[in-house]
Design an enzyme around this catalytic site. Sequence first.
Site, PDB file in Angstrom:
ATOM      1  N   ASP A  67       0.819  -1.132   0.007  1.00 13.68           N
ATOM      2  CA  ASP A  67      -0.291  -0.043   0.091  1.00 13.68           C
ATOM      3  C   ASP A  67       0.715   1.198  -0.014  1.00 13.68           C
ATOM      4  O   ASP A  67       1.876   1.468   0.839  1.00 13.68           O
ATOM      5  CB  ASP A  67      -1.059  -0.092   1.284  1.00 13.68           C
ATOM      6  CG  ASP A  67      -2.004   1.036   1.379  1.00 13.68           C
ATOM      7  OD1 ASP A  67      -2.062   1.825   0.536  1.00 13.68           O
ATOM      8  OD2 ASP A  67      -2.938   0.657   1.979  1.00 13.68           O
ATOM      9  N   ASP A  68       0.758   2.101  -0.978  1.00 14.73           N
ATOM     10  CA  ASP A  68       1.346   3.354  -1.174  1.00 14.73           C
ATOM     11  C   ASP A  68       2.837   3.478  -1.337  1.00 14.73           C
ATOM     12  O   ASP A  68       3.641   4.103  -1.027  1.00 14.73           O
ATOM     13  CB  ASP A  68       1.189   4.354   0.162  1.00 14.73           C
ATOM     14  CG  ASP A  68      -0.173   4.893   0.072  1.00 14.73           C
ATOM     15  OD1 ASP A  68      -0.975   4.500  -1.079  1.00 14.73           O
ATOM     16  OD2 ASP A  68      -0.677   5.543   0.880  1.00 14.73           O
ATOM     17  N   CYS A 126      -5.833   4.240  -3.963  1.00 18.30           N
ATOM     18  CA  CYS A 126      -6.116   2.617  -3.535  1.00 18.30           C
ATOM     19  C   CYS A 126      -7.392   1.779  -3.927  1.00 18.30           C
ATOM     20  O   CYS A 126      -7.056   0.863  -4.569  1.00 18.30           O
ATOM     21  CB  CYS A 126      -5.973   2.555  -2.049  1.00 18.30           C
ATOM     22  SG  CYS A 126      -6.821   3.719  -0.972  1.00 18.30           S
ATOM     23  N   LYS A 133      -5.720  -5.647   3.882  1.00 18.73           N
ATOM     24  CA  LYS A 133      -6.723  -4.666   3.579  1.00 18.73           C
ATOM     25  C   LYS A 133      -7.569  -4.937   2.470  1.00 18.73           C
ATOM     26  O   LYS A 133      -7.299  -5.492   1.364  1.00 18.73           O
ATOM     27  CB  LYS A 133      -5.679  -3.483   2.884  1.00 18.73           C
ATOM     28  CG  LYS A 133      -6.564  -2.373   2.682  1.00 18.73           C
ATOM     29  CD  LYS A 133      -5.636  -0.927   2.317  1.00 18.73           C
ATOM     30  CE  LYS A 133      -6.336   0.161   2.000  1.00 18.73           C
ATOM     31  NZ  LYS A 133      -5.463   1.407   1.848  1.00 18.73           N
ATOM     32  N   HIS A 157     -11.136  -2.823   1.632  1.00 20.93           N
ATOM     33  CA  HIS A 157     -11.302  -1.154   1.007  1.00 20.93           C
ATOM     34  C   HIS A 157     -12.043  -1.115  -0.164  1.00 20.93           C
ATOM     35  O   HIS A 157     -11.806  -0.289  -0.870  1.00 20.93           O
ATOM     36  CB  HIS A 157      -9.846  -0.743   0.808  1.00 20.93           C
ATOM     37  CG  HIS A 157      -9.940   0.864   0.983  1.00 20.93           C
ATOM     38  ND1 HIS A 157      -9.089   1.430   0.472  1.00 20.93           N
ATOM     39  CD2 HIS A 157     -10.933   1.470   1.775  1.00 20.93           C
ATOM     40  CE1 HIS A 157      -9.343   2.881   0.660  1.00 20.93           C
ATOM     41  NE2 HIS A 157     -10.448   3.005   1.305  1.00 20.93           N
ATOM     42  N   HIS A 189       1.353   2.299   3.978  1.00 17.03           N
ATOM     43  CA  HIS A 189       0.363   3.425   4.300  1.00 17.03           C
ATOM     44  C   HIS A 189       0.564   4.112   5.488  1.00 17.03           C
ATOM     45  O   HIS A 189       0.901   3.505   6.233  1.00 17.03           O
ATOM     46  CB  HIS A 189      -1.042   2.817   4.164  1.00 17.03           C
ATOM     47  CG  HIS A 189      -1.944   3.645   3.791  1.00 17.03           C
ATOM     48  ND1 HIS A 189      -2.485   4.756   4.751  1.00 17.03           N
ATOM     49  CD2 HIS A 189      -2.956   4.138   2.762  1.00 17.03           C
ATOM     50  CE1 HIS A 189      -3.386   5.694   4.321  1.00 17.03           C
ATOM     51  NE2 HIS A 189      -3.897   5.169   3.030  1.00 17.03           N
ATOM     52  N   ASP A 209      -0.342  -0.365  -4.884  1.00 15.42           N
ATOM     53  CA  ASP A 209      -1.659  -0.173  -5.354  1.00 15.42           C
ATOM     54  C   ASP A 209      -1.768   1.207  -5.946  1.00 15.42           C
ATOM     55  O   ASP A 209      -2.711   1.459  -6.594  1.00 15.42           O
ATOM     56  CB  ASP A 209      -2.791  -0.103  -4.106  1.00 15.42           C
ATOM     57  CG  ASP A 209      -2.439   0.938  -3.203  1.00 15.42           C
ATOM     58  OD1 ASP A 209      -1.230   1.408  -3.183  1.00 15.42           O
ATOM     59  OD2 ASP A 209      -3.073   1.077  -2.377  1.00 15.42           O
ATOM     60  N   ASN A 210      -0.715   2.052  -5.813  1.00 15.75           N
ATOM     61  CA  ASN A 210      -0.768   3.447  -6.285  1.00 15.75           C
ATOM     62  C   ASN A 210       0.718   4.109  -6.273  1.00 15.75           C
ATOM     63  O   ASN A 210       1.572   3.473  -5.624  1.00 15.75           O
ATOM     64  CB  ASN A 210      -1.632   4.363  -5.718  1.00 15.75           C
ATOM     65  CG  ASN A 210      -2.014   4.367  -4.513  1.00 15.75           C
ATOM     66  OD1 ASN A 210      -2.798   4.077  -3.825  1.00 15.75           O
ATOM     67  ND2 ASN A 210      -0.874   5.106  -3.651  1.00 15.75           N
ATOM     68  N   LYS A 257       0.850   9.935  -5.731  1.00 19.95           N
ATOM     69  CA  LYS A 257      -0.435   9.391  -5.234  1.00 19.95           C
ATOM     70  C   LYS A 257      -1.546  10.514  -5.555  1.00 19.95           C
ATOM     71  O   LYS A 257      -1.353  11.572  -5.272  1.00 19.95           O
ATOM     72  CB  LYS A 257      -0.640   8.982  -3.843  1.00 19.95           C
ATOM     73  CG  LYS A 257      -1.965   8.695  -3.576  1.00 19.95           C
ATOM     74  CD  LYS A 257      -1.899   8.038  -1.884  1.00 19.95           C
ATOM     75  CE  LYS A 257      -3.191   7.488  -1.441  1.00 19.95           C
ATOM     76  NZ  LYS A 257      -3.160   7.067  -0.033  1.00 19.95           N
TER      77      LYS A 257
END
Length: 580
Positions: free
Chosen positions: A34-35, A73, A125, A127, A228, A287-288, A309
């Site tokens: 994540d991130d 995300c 996660k 989401h 994240h 994810d991004n 992001k």
Amino acid sequence: MTNLLHVAFVVVLSISIHKSHALDRPHIVFIVSDDLGFNDVSFHGSSQIPTPNLDALAHNGVILSHYFVQPVCSPTRATFATGRHVIHTGVYDPMNGGSGVLSLNFSLWSNGFKSLGYRTAAIGKWHIGMSSWQYTPLERGFDSYYGYLGGAEDYWTHFSGPAIDFFDGRHPVTNASCMNHPGNASNSCPVEYYSANLFTIRAMQEIELAGQPGAAPLFMYLAYQSVHSPDEAPQELIDSFEATIPNLHRRTFAAMVTALDQSIGNVTAAMKRSGIFDNTLLVFSTDNGGPADNFNENMACNWPLRGMKRTLFEGGVRGVGFVHGVGLQRTQWVADGYVHAADWFHTLLRVGALGVDSNVDANVSAAAVRKLLPANEPPFELGDGVDVWNYLSGVTGASPRIEVLHESHQLGSDDGNGNALRVGDLKVVIRTGRAWSKGCAIGSNDGWYGGPGASDPVSAAYCVQAEDLPKYTVQCPPPPKNLTEGFACEQDTVSPCLFNVSADPCEHVDLSATHTTELQSILRRLREYQAGSVYGPSATHNPDGPGCPYTTTLNGVKVFMPCDNNGSHPTPPPPPPPAP
């Protein structure tokens, strides 16, 4: 550097060694960070944060050089799961609490794998919907779930705002929370409560089951919280970077990446011990793009790419990714062809349905995947995913993708993040979206952050030093000093920028004024995508109402709960057995 998870669990967890029977279908493990920024991994050239476990898998597999995700995300996660571009699901924004849901009109990849006889496990996660149970993993094709349903929470206590968001199946988990942990200033919280370690232990248990004789093949979706915000990590890992990273925020971020890398190493070791490693196809993806320069209270690094992001510049959509494992006829190479997040659904289900050694054309592959879906499933449309297995496995030398839609909306709409399309070497960017955010240290997220000559001079070179630049896999000259001058898309929300992203991967030079013929051609193509783009708030509307999800008290602790599918608020079930 100490592997904290190994130290904590060497006695607690003992994985039996089994040789699984030869399978017609490979195990498939899909790992998400994540991130994570483009240059937060050492296999992209960074020497600041060593990632030896990720590097080993990447270098012995296929590194995806031009791999694209959505700029935030939930959109990417919905794209993974459905094989559909966000312009067809409407998931342009994060789904926090009851703010939106991924429509039940779409089957998920987990449904397809179940129909093939896979055991399906989701960890970490989610989401993409938590207002009621019907939008959560166990009712969307997964046999088991262990993780959190929302977008962000404390790594140690697992509180998201007023309540814990952590589940084992449908059971709220309160006994894996270090609620009295005072933060990174202390290492008083047992390391086993750190989310990366909790998720890794559950992943190792799933792997052990997959290694049992006669076990079904495993599809495991392992979506780490790392990296994240909030920026939190075991103090020992933070301290290990004290001599090399002066910026404390970046130092903590580096520790989070290290915890992630150690987790990947433990997952890989578990696959080897259980006997499934040689029959596993593993995909790793962010994810991004990374939130840089204190945006989202984070300190990721996309240098030398532009943006981050929540933007449609390369720093927001060009992701970290690789493939490793069974079926790759060619390894230890860098794939320069285009791959998009939507392609995994089609590619991995094709592998599950036809096997890793199949060499079939696109029509046969599409038919095999379509057979796994209900008859009333909406058709796939322009912009959705394609099967890229022949390319990634080395059967063919070129990706079937010649263009990548990053995002599009109906003309006049301010929905989502904006409009961006890449066709061949050219990319058009229009900043129409209301969600295209600001908020890094200098207010604009559209610059270049973390290296020499960065747009924010205060935190310049927080992740890249001049002497490190020759090691980077993406090479660019120093960035422009002015973020807006000479860029048409920075003047208003309707004017397009045009970049040659092959010659200018860091988007330094806007060609819109000098290459008008090419600009008009790509804008005509963009309009074809815009015509099929749905409106996000309508497509992701939460029918459960503002009271779903809700908070209740379990064992004296507040917890989040999805509503029943009729919108009611039932008493939560008793907690599961103690976490490992």
